[in-house]
Design a protein around this motif. Structure first.
Motif: not given
Length: 338
Positions: A298-324
């Protein structure tokens, strides 16, 4: 104005160990950038590459533009001039970085004598002024390293880094092994110096909470790559990459009993740089990995204003720490406290 621009930086050690893989970063004067990640994620290799301090066997490619000039293509004479005067580094473990048989004032004066046309007396006077600037009496310049406390030695290291008025300071785990009170003092000092002298600061740590309180922006590294980048506090409190999420959740939060008594983390360690897994390198430890993650990076992609993340879940709801954590348990992972 951009002070430092890193483009496509890669560091490979003999044997094929890929310590840094295609890192892009930028830093402006007066800005503080934090770099976080577990041991073995490439943070220190990145820091050393910026000033060409890696061992001779390391292969470095990409661009490191300091005030528009590429450090990686400079002649050695230019590199020597850049070190200390253009950019300097504060290493972790001041007791191991200072020479035990020389007085600390002389060690601060040494780079001044090397890079400035001045006398020994003037360099020693400047060393005393720098010590006072970092909160130490000038009289302590006559002390040997073993005569100072850990916090005082770390202040000496910061004074050395400031000796030739650099534009950029790289601090590699500057508060390691210090108690929390001294750590807070060193961090406040660093912030003050950046503000007063319009420096650029890169601070490296495994502790997201420290970086969130100290830095403007935060880059999280895993297996040699930046997997998330954005405003420091936002990344710490609302990470978009599962690794950054787990790294943040591994530290107890003040006022949160559940976090305090049951800190969460990830089992295992970052992969061997010489034997990286296929696809997304985090997928073997990822509690929310999809089947496709094992095949496609996964390449870095836009994840919000001035934010980038390299995850297939970017743009969807990523489970929080407890759920994960619960998801990981159901998939057979042993998510353990670290």
């Amino acid at each position: 104005m951009t002070l430092l621009e890193v483009r496509g930086l890669e560091v490979t050690y003999p044997g094929g160990a890929a310590a840094v893989r295609g890192v892009d970063l930028s830093l402006a004067a007066g800005q503080k950038l934090g770099i976080a990640g577990e041991s073995g994620c490439g943070k220190s290799s990145l820091a050393l590459a910026l000033l060409r301090l890696l061992p001779a066997g390391a292969r470095v490619t990409g661009e490191v533009l300091l005030d528009g000039e590429d450090v990686l293509t400079m002649r050695w004479g230019q590199v020597r001039a850049v070190r200390w005067a253009g950019a300097s580094i504060v290493f972790q473990g001041a007791m191991h970085s200072l020479n035990p048989v020389h007085r600390v004032g002389d060690q601060i004066a040494e780079p001044i004598l090397l890079h400035r046309r001045t006398t020994t007396a003037a360099a020693r006077k400047r060393a005393g002024e720098l010590m006072e600037q970092v909160g130490l009496p000038a009289a302590r310049a006559a002390a040997y390293p073993h005569e100072l406390s850990g916090g005082q030695r770390q202040r000496v290291m910061i004074a050395m880094a400031l000796a030739c008025a650099p534009r950029l300071i790289i601090a590699d785990e500057p508060t390691t092994a210090l108690d929390v009170m001294i750590q807070a003092q060193i961090l406040r000092l660093s912030e003050q110096l950046v503000s007063e002298q319009d420096l650029g600061l890169i601070m490296i740590s495994h502790d997201l909470a420290v970086l969130a309180d100290t830095c403007d922006r935060l880059a999280v590294m895993y297996a040699g790559r930046v997997v998330e980048e954005g405003p420091a506090r936002e990344v710490h409190e609302d990470a978009r990459h599962p690794y950054a999420n787990a790294l943040s959740a591994a530290f107890p939060r003040i006022g949160d009993p559940a976090s305090r008594f049951a800190p969460r983390g990830l089992a295992g360690d970052p992969p061997d740089p010489a034997a990286l897994p296929s696809g997304c390198t985090f997928h073997p430890r990822c509690p929310v990995a999809l089947d496709s993650c094992a095949a496609h990076d996964q390449e870095l992609r836009e994840a919000g204003p001035e934010r980038r993340a390299a995850c297939v879940h970017v743009g969807t709801t990523v489970p929080g720490p407890a759920t994960a954590t619960e998801d990981a348990r159901t998939r057979g992972h042993d998510v353990a406290d670290r």
